[in-house]
Design a protein around this motif. Structure first.
Motif, mmCIF file in Angstrom:
data_model
loop_
_atom_site.group_PDB
_atom_site.id
_atom_site.type_symbol
_atom_site.label_atom_id
_atom_site.label_comp_id
_atom_site.label_asym_id
_atom_site.label_seq_id
_atom_site.Cartn_x
_atom_site.Cartn_y
_atom_site.Cartn_z
ATOM 1 N N SER A 5 -57.856 -55.294 -39.162
ATOM 2 C CA SER A 5 -56.729 -54.632 -39.815
ATOM 3 C C SER A 5 -56.294 -53.471 -38.930
ATOM 4 O O SER A 5 -56.977 -53.108 -37.968
ATOM 5 C CB SER A 5 -57.109 -54.127 -41.212
ATOM 6 N N LEU A 6 -55.158 -52.893 -39.258
ATOM 7 C CA LEU A 6 -54.632 -51.785 -38.461
ATOM 8 C C LEU A 6 -55.413 -50.516 -38.781
ATOM 9 O O LEU A 6 -55.484 -50.101 -39.936
ATOM 10 C CB LEU A 6 -53.149 -51.589 -38.773
ATOM 11 N N ILE A 8 -55.390 -46.929 -38.983
ATOM 12 C CA ILE A 8 -54.385 -45.876 -39.064
ATOM 13 C C ILE A 8 -54.844 -44.844 -40.083
ATOM 14 O O ILE A 8 -55.277 -45.193 -41.188
ATOM 15 C CB ILE A 8 -53.001 -46.480 -39.418
ATOM 16 N N ILE A 15 -52.294 -43.963 -35.245
ATOM 17 C CA ILE A 15 -52.899 -45.278 -35.045
ATOM 18 C C ILE A 15 -53.834 -45.215 -33.848
ATOM 19 O O ILE A 15 -53.486 -44.634 -32.804
ATOM 20 C CB ILE A 15 -51.808 -46.340 -34.807
ATOM 21 N N ALA A 20 -56.032 -50.924 -32.041
ATOM 22 C CA ALA A 20 -54.824 -51.723 -32.254
ATOM 23 C C ALA A 20 -54.740 -52.851 -31.224
ATOM 24 O O ALA A 20 -54.406 -53.990 -31.553
ATOM 25 C CB ALA A 20 -53.581 -50.841 -32.181
ATOM 26 N N PHE A 23 -57.265 -55.536 -32.166
ATOM 27 C CA PHE A 23 -56.753 -56.277 -33.321
ATOM 28 C C PHE A 23 -55.744 -57.329 -32.845
ATOM 29 O O PHE A 23 -55.816 -58.516 -33.208
ATOM 30 C CB PHE A 23 -56.115 -55.294 -34.302
ATOM 31 N N GLY A 24 -54.789 -56.903 -32.011
ATOM 32 C CA GLY A 24 -53.789 -57.823 -31.494
ATOM 33 C C GLY A 24 -54.387 -58.913 -30.635
ATOM 34 O O GLY A 24 -54.011 -60.090 -30.734
ATOM 35 N N PHE A 45 -53.279 -55.317 -44.480
ATOM 36 C CA PHE A 45 -52.904 -54.965 -43.119
ATOM 37 C C PHE A 45 -53.268 -53.537 -42.735
ATOM 38 O O PHE A 45 -53.626 -53.260 -41.599
ATOM 39 C CB PHE A 45 -51.399 -55.186 -42.936
ATOM 40 N N MET A 46 -53.179 -52.620 -43.682
ATOM 41 C CA MET A 46 -53.482 -51.214 -43.408
ATOM 42 C C MET A 46 -54.161 -50.608 -44.625
ATOM 43 O O MET A 46 -54.220 -51.258 -45.677
ATOM 44 C CB MET A 46 -52.205 -50.445 -43.045
ATOM 45 N N LEU A 95 -44.951 -46.711 -36.906
ATOM 46 C CA LEU A 95 -44.826 -48.130 -36.576
ATOM 47 C C LEU A 95 -43.849 -48.378 -35.424
ATOM 48 O O LEU A 95 -43.675 -49.523 -34.992
ATOM 49 C CB LEU A 95 -44.406 -48.914 -37.825
ATOM 50 N N PHE A 100 -48.709 -48.720 -31.844
ATOM 51 C CA PHE A 100 -48.372 -49.938 -32.581
ATOM 52 C C PHE A 100 -47.771 -50.978 -31.647
ATOM 53 O O PHE A 100 -48.027 -52.182 -31.796
ATOM 54 C CB PHE A 100 -47.412 -49.637 -33.732
ATOM 55 N N PHE A 103 -50.453 -53.063 -30.132
ATOM 56 C CA PHE A 103 -50.880 -54.164 -31.003
ATOM 57 C C PHE A 103 -49.926 -55.344 -30.875
ATOM 58 O O PHE A 103 -50.355 -56.497 -30.687
ATOM 59 C CB PHE A 103 -50.940 -53.678 -32.455
#
Length: 279
Positions: A5-6, A8, A15, A20, A23-24, A45-46, A95, A100, A103
């Motif tokens: 998950s993000l 943050i 973030i 990140a 995660f990506g 997600f967050m 974002l 971000f 990610f």
């Protein structure tokens, strides 16, 4: 390090760039392998308290910057971040941050993603009961910045939402013969996808919440500096689903005809005026 998950901070909305990226990177193989175009769905997600605070601020909304109520876009309103509460504004800017983007670039493999400081077409989207957004491909060119649109991010804000309440996000194949996937717009679910002139998607089933609650989402779009004079820009392109009552977009068809027959300098002047008038 495994991240699903993000990461943050709910207070500062900062973030973690390293996490990140991880995660990506972890989600990239599945995302990129999807067809007919890359897309993904991420639940939880967050941290949920972030979106709870956003929902609280959205209890009081200003007048909408745009409101659509035609056959293809019915009862849909959009609200620019800069006119919303301070926490919601801060989340939008987070974002759009470098962390971000890290990610998104790891997820998609698209290098040099650029956020939109103007949030053109983005912001908070609200679809009222009875409203819907037909299957479409998005506008492909950010005229103000001369950028190519490459990616959408949608984060849903709807508590205890069920499929029968309508408004599910749908992915359709290239020739519009079949729905490929559908996602109920539940709280803290993020759907994202690469965009192009045939990335057909939408939420065509009317919102039908039993107590009249609207469908609410965060929408952000990302670009690259890859636009050139060989490309042809277009606005949103709608496609009717087979076997439904969806209607063709005669407004866009009229614009395309005028674009093709008028000299470029006359078309550029006329186009902006027509769109402001909604004709």
């Amino acid at each position: 390090m495994s991240v699903n998950s993000l990461v943050i901070d709910p207070e500062t909305l900062l973030i973690s760039a390293d996490e990140a990226r991880e995660f990506g990177k972890a989600a990239a193989p599945e995302y990129r392998s999807r067809s007919p175009y890359p897309y993904g769905c991420f639940d939880n997600f967050m941290p949920p308290e972030i979106l709870d605070r956003v929902r609280e601020e959205l209890r009081s909304l200003p007048a909408a910057e745009s409101f659509f109520n035609r056959p293809q876009e019915k009862l849909k309103a959009a609200y620019m971040p800069e006119r919303l509460g301070p926490y919601t504004r801060a989340l939008f800017h987070s974002l759009n941050s470098k962390a971000f983007l890290a990610f998104l670039e790891e997820l998609t493999g698209i290098e040099g993603l650029i956020p939109d400081p103007y949030f053109a077409g983005g912001g908070i989207h609200v679809v009222s009961n009875g409203g819907h957004l037909d299957i479409h491909a998005d506008f492909n060119h950010h005229g103000k910045l001369n950028l190519e649109r490459r990616m959408n991010v949608l984060i849903y804000l709807n508590k205890d939402w069920k499929e029968e309440y309508g408004g599910s996000f749908e992915v359709w194949n290239d020739d519009m013969t079949a729905k490929v996937a559908g996602f109920v717009p539940i709280f803290n679910r993020m759907c994202c996808f690469n965009t192009g002139s045939s990335t057909w998607h939408g939420n065509p089933e009317p919102v039908n919440h039993p107590t009249g609650e609207p469908r609410m989402s965060i929408a952000l779009y990302y670009y690259t500096a890859t636009w050139d004079s060989t490309r042809e820009s277009h606005t949103t392109l709608f496609k009717p689903r087979p076997g439904t009552k969806d209607t063709k977009d005669r407004l866009e068809a009229r614009h395309r005809f005028l674009h093709n027959v008028l000299p470029p300098f006359i078309w550029r002047r006329l186009d902006g005026r027509l769109r402001k008038l909604g004709i």
